[in-house]
Design an enzyme around this catalytic site. Structure first.
Site, PDB file in Angstrom:
ATOM      1  N   CYS A   1      22.040  73.514 110.266  1.00 38.84           N
ATOM      2  CA  CYS A   1      21.654  72.069 110.681  1.00 38.84           C
ATOM      3  C   CYS A   1      20.292  71.823 110.250  1.00 38.84           C
ATOM      4  O   CYS A   1      19.452  72.647 110.591  1.00 38.84           O
ATOM      5  CB  CYS A   1      22.030  71.630 112.052  1.00 38.84           C
TER       6      CYS A   1
ATOM      7  N   GLU B   1      15.639  63.585 116.705  1.00 46.30           N
ATOM      8  CA  GLU B   1      15.562  62.409 116.492  1.00 46.30           C
ATOM      9  C   GLU B   1      14.847  61.523 117.483  1.00 46.30           C
ATOM     10  O   GLU B   1      14.046  60.507 116.800  1.00 46.30           O
ATOM     11  CB  GLU B   1      17.041  61.840 116.258  1.00 46.30           C
TER      12      GLU B   1
ATOM     13  N   CYS C   1      22.271  67.967 104.555  1.00 50.91           N
ATOM     14  CA  CYS C   1      22.951  67.891 105.764  1.00 50.91           C
ATOM     15  C   CYS C   1      24.203  68.636 105.761  1.00 50.91           C
ATOM     16  O   CYS C   1      24.941  68.624 104.836  1.00 50.91           O
ATOM     17  CB  CYS C   1      23.323  66.266 106.046  1.00 50.91           C
TER      18      CYS C   1
ATOM     19  N   ASP D   1      20.453  62.749 104.410  1.00 51.40           N
ATOM     20  CA  ASP D   1      20.723  63.408 105.602  1.00 51.40           C
ATOM     21  C   ASP D   1      21.390  62.158 106.631  1.00 51.40           C
ATOM     22  O   ASP D   1      20.815  61.088 106.265  1.00 51.40           O
ATOM     23  CB  ASP D   1      19.756  63.975 106.346  1.00 51.40           C
ATOM     24  N   SER D   2      21.704  62.777 107.753  1.00 51.86           N
ATOM     25  CA  SER D   2      22.049  61.619 108.687  1.00 51.86           C
ATOM     26  C   SER D   2      20.741  61.092 109.427  1.00 51.86           C
ATOM     27  O   SER D   2      20.840  60.161 110.299  1.00 51.86           O
ATOM     28  CB  SER D   2      23.099  62.095 109.903  1.00 51.86           C
TER      29      SER D   2
ATOM     30  N   HIS E   1      18.230  69.766 110.750  1.00 49.73           N
ATOM     31  CA  HIS E   1      17.319  69.458 111.930  1.00 49.73           C
ATOM     32  C   HIS E   1      16.723  70.474 112.726  1.00 49.73           C
ATOM     33  O   HIS E   1      15.446  70.509 113.479  1.00 49.73           O
ATOM     34  CB  HIS E   1      18.127  68.568 113.039  1.00 49.73           C
TER      35      HIS E   1
HETATM   36  N1  DGL Z   1      20.891  67.310 109.753  1.00 48.44           N
HETATM   37  C1  DGL Z   1      22.358  67.567 109.943  1.00 48.44           C
HETATM   38  C2  DGL Z   1      23.092  68.817 109.524  1.00 48.44           C
HETATM   39  O1  DGL Z   1      22.330  69.430 108.739  1.00 48.44           O
HETATM   40  C3  DGL Z   1      23.273  66.555 110.514  1.00 48.44           C
HETATM   41  C4  DGL Z   1      22.906  66.234 112.189  1.00 48.44           C
HETATM   42  C5  DGL Z   1      23.934  65.263 112.948  1.00 48.44           C
HETATM   43  O2  DGL Z   1      23.715  63.976 112.339  1.00 48.44           O
HETATM   44  O3  DGL Z   1      24.625  65.465 113.779  1.00 48.44           O
HETATM   45  O4  DGL Z   1      24.350  69.082 109.951  1.00 48.44           O
END
Ligand code: DGL
Length: 271
Positions: free
Chosen positions: A185, A153, A74, A11-12, A187
């Site tokens: 997402c 984050e 992600c 993931d990012s 997150h």
């Molecule tokens: N967790 C990520 C997603 O599912 C990426 C969030 C990001 O880095 O902008 O898209």
């Protein structure tokens, strides 16, 4: 390939931990290797080519550690890089968009589905395509929520600032007669209570990451690479971040039911 090799998650940043949480629950025998590219998070506003490049860098790192399956945990990376990476690797590769779409089509009664995600994911129209391909009569209303990832984050997802941002951002989705909303997402499950509060308790929230783990489980069986409990191997959980292990560990320890997570810092090189 042996059953004991780990499953890789990328993931990012910390978002993919929401997928790992579900993996630990549904696949307790499996060893897990996680890499979050925290130093370059968020991916959402970045051009597709750059996200593809970063996703490859993460993939190569985990391949060197001998993973038996790759989960692109992600949405932003799945939207632009899944097809390419899947075609190039000999191990199974799974993204989070199709499992989330399948679950939403199953959950909706009125065929009106909302999708919230990063700017990159929404711009790619990947959910819309997947939902319409499964169920053409579906109305899809999409909304980019670029402020959500930075809140998570920075470990502020329990704060009143988070509540205010969630409330303001989701306003356009109100009175749209949606019965289902996809958390597009990884997150966002960390903000799930706030999102649910804001949209109302009758809206069904779909956690794409959690849905993905069900499909990971199916694939492990299909390819006969699942770790069996009678193999007498203790599963390991290893975490890597390109950013500061301190904040990563705070969030990981808050979110996952594992004893004392201590992540390793790695450098993927270049911006
Ligand atoms: N967790 C990520 C997603 O599912 C990426 C969030 C990001 O880095 O902008 O898209």
């Amino acid at each position: 390939m042996t059953h004991t090799q780990p499953i890789g998650f990328i993931d990012s940043g910390v978002g993919g931990l929401t997928v790992v949480k579900e993996a630990i629950k549904q696949l307790p025998n499996e060893s897990i290797l996680y890499l979050g590219d925290t130093a370059r998070c968020p991916y959402g506003p970045r051009p597709a080519e750059q996200v593809i490049d970063y996703t490859w860098q993460m993939t190569r790192f985990l391949l060197e550690k001998n993973i038996k399956m790759l989960v692109i945990a992600c949405n932003t990376a799945t939207a632009v890089a899944l097809d390419e990476i899947k075609a190039a690797l000999s191990i199974p590769v799974i993204g989070v968009i199709l499992p989330g779409s399948r679950a939403a089509v199953k959950a909706t009664s009125n065929h009106r589905i909302g999708v919230i995600g990063t700017a990159g994911t929404i711009k790619s129209h990947s959910y819309e395509r997947a939902l319409k391909a499964k169920s053409p009569q579906t109305t899809v209303i999409s909304l980019a929520c670029p402020k959500f990832v930075p809140i998570v984050e920075s470990n502020q997802y329990h704060s009143s600032v988070a509540k205010k941002i969630v409330s303001e951002t989701l306003r356009p989705l109100k009175n749209k007669k949606l019965d289902t909303v996809i958390l597009g997402c990884t997150h966002y499950p960390l903000l799930k209570h706030m999102i649910q509060n804001e949209l109302g308790s009758t809206i069904r929230l779909i956690d794409s990451g959690a849905e993905t783990v069900g499909e990971v489980s199916t694939l492990l069986d299909y390819f006969d690479i699942a770790q069996q409990s009678d193999q007498d191997v203790i599963p390991t959980h290893e975490f890597y971040t390109t950013g500061s292990p301190k904040i990563f560990d705070e969030i990981a320890n808050d979110w996952l039911d594992l004893p004392n997570i201590s992540s390793n810092h790695i450098d993927l090189g270049g911006k």
